[in-house]
Motif scaffolding. Structure first.
Motif, mmCIF file in Angstrom:
data_model
loop_
_atom_site.group_PDB
_atom_site.id
_atom_site.type_symbol
_atom_site.label_atom_id
_atom_site.label_comp_id
_atom_site.label_asym_id
_atom_site.label_seq_id
_atom_site.Cartn_x
_atom_site.Cartn_y
_atom_site.Cartn_z
ATOM 1 N N ASP A 143 0.861 -1.179 0.000
ATOM 2 C CA ASP A 143 0.000 0.000 0.000
ATOM 3 C C ASP A 143 0.899 1.232 0.000
ATOM 4 N N GLY A 144 0.299 2.408 -0.045
ATOM 5 C CA GLY A 144 1.066 3.646 -0.105
ATOM 6 C C GLY A 144 1.947 3.891 1.111
ATOM 7 N N ALA A 145 1.642 3.233 2.240
ATOM 8 C CA ALA A 145 2.437 3.394 3.463
ATOM 9 C C ALA A 145 3.568 2.378 3.560
ATOM 10 N N GLY A 146 3.684 1.486 2.562
ATOM 11 C CA GLY A 146 4.758 0.495 2.581
ATOM 12 C C GLY A 146 4.386 -0.830 3.225
ATOM 13 N N ASN A 147 3.123 -1.003 3.617
ATOM 14 C CA ASN A 147 2.680 -2.278 4.181
ATOM 15 C C ASN A 147 2.474 -3.288 3.058
ATOM 16 N N ILE A 148 2.848 -4.524 3.301
ATOM 17 C CA ILE A 148 2.656 -5.563 2.294
ATOM 18 C C ILE A 148 1.190 -5.980 2.291
ATOM 19 N N LEU A 149 0.572 -5.887 1.117
ATOM 20 C CA LEU A 149 -0.814 -6.328 0.954
ATOM 21 C C LEU A 149 -0.854 -7.789 0.528
ATOM 22 N N ASP A 150 0.058 -8.178 -0.342
ATOM 23 C CA ASP A 150 0.120 -9.551 -0.843
ATOM 24 C C ASP A 150 1.575 -9.891 -1.111
ATOM 25 N N GLY A 151 2.019 -11.046 -0.611
ATOM 26 C CA GLY A 151 3.388 -11.473 -0.861
ATOM 27 C C GLY A 151 4.241 -11.584 0.391
ATOM 28 N N HIS A 152 3.609 -11.703 1.562
ATOM 29 C CA HIS A 152 4.360 -11.799 2.814
ATOM 30 C C HIS A 152 5.352 -12.964 2.790
ATOM 31 N N HIS A 153 4.923 -14.113 2.309
ATOM 32 C CA HIS A 153 5.801 -15.285 2.292
ATOM 33 C C HIS A 153 6.934 -15.105 1.284
ATOM 34 N N ARG A 154 6.618 -14.527 0.122
ATOM 35 C CA ARG A 154 7.653 -14.274 -0.891
ATOM 36 C C ARG A 154 8.695 -13.302 -0.350
ATOM 37 N N MET A 155 8.240 -12.262 0.325
ATOM 38 C CA MET A 155 9.166 -11.273 0.886
ATOM 39 C C MET A 155 10.053 -11.916 1.954
ATOM 40 N N ARG A 156 9.466 -12.718 2.823
ATOM 41 C CA ARG A 156 10.258 -13.374 3.868
ATOM 42 C C ARG A 156 11.307 -14.297 3.248
ATOM 43 N N ALA A 157 10.904 -15.063 2.231
ATOM 44 C CA ALA A 157 11.852 -15.963 1.566
ATOM 45 C C ALA A 157 12.957 -15.166 0.886
ATOM 46 N N PHE A 158 12.593 -14.093 0.202
ATOM 47 C CA PHE A 158 13.565 -13.235 -0.474
ATOM 48 C C PHE A 158 14.573 -12.672 0.526
ATOM 49 N N GLU A 159 14.076 -12.136 1.639
ATOM 50 C CA GLU A 159 14.963 -11.536 2.643
ATOM 51 C C GLU A 159 15.871 -12.582 3.282
ATOM 52 N N GLU A 160 15.334 -13.771 3.561
ATOM 53 C CA GLU A 160 16.171 -14.828 4.138
ATOM 54 C C GLU A 160 17.268 -15.255 3.166
#
Length: 86
Positions: free
Chosen positions: A52-69
């Protein structure tokens, strides 16, 4: 250990336990998450992560966690595609 460090670690642990504000899907099982990481390691993030405009993840929490790990493990992965919804 200094008391302030313990309090900080307690707060940090509490924050980690809180679900992200828009996370509607349940956590992946350890096996499912391992498979996701394996796929992202091989092919990168293919489905955009939505914010969203504030930087909160709307969709893709698992993808982001995997990417960061994977990044933390030293894997060289192309930046993930993303969409910002205003």
């Amino acid at each position: 250990r200094p008391e302030g460090v313990w309090v900080f670690r307690m707060i940090e642990a509490f924050e980690v336990m809180q679900p992200p504000p828009y996370q509607l899907m349940p956590d992946l099982s350890a096996e499912e998450f391992s498979e996701l990481k394996k796929d992202i390691r091989q092919r990168g993030v293919l489905v955009p992560i939505e914010f969203d405009g504030a930087g909160n993840i709307l969709d893709g929490h698992h993808r982001m966690r995997a990417f960061e790990e994977l990044q933390a493990e030293g894997c060289e992965i192309a930046d993930y595609p993303h969409v910002v919804r205003e």
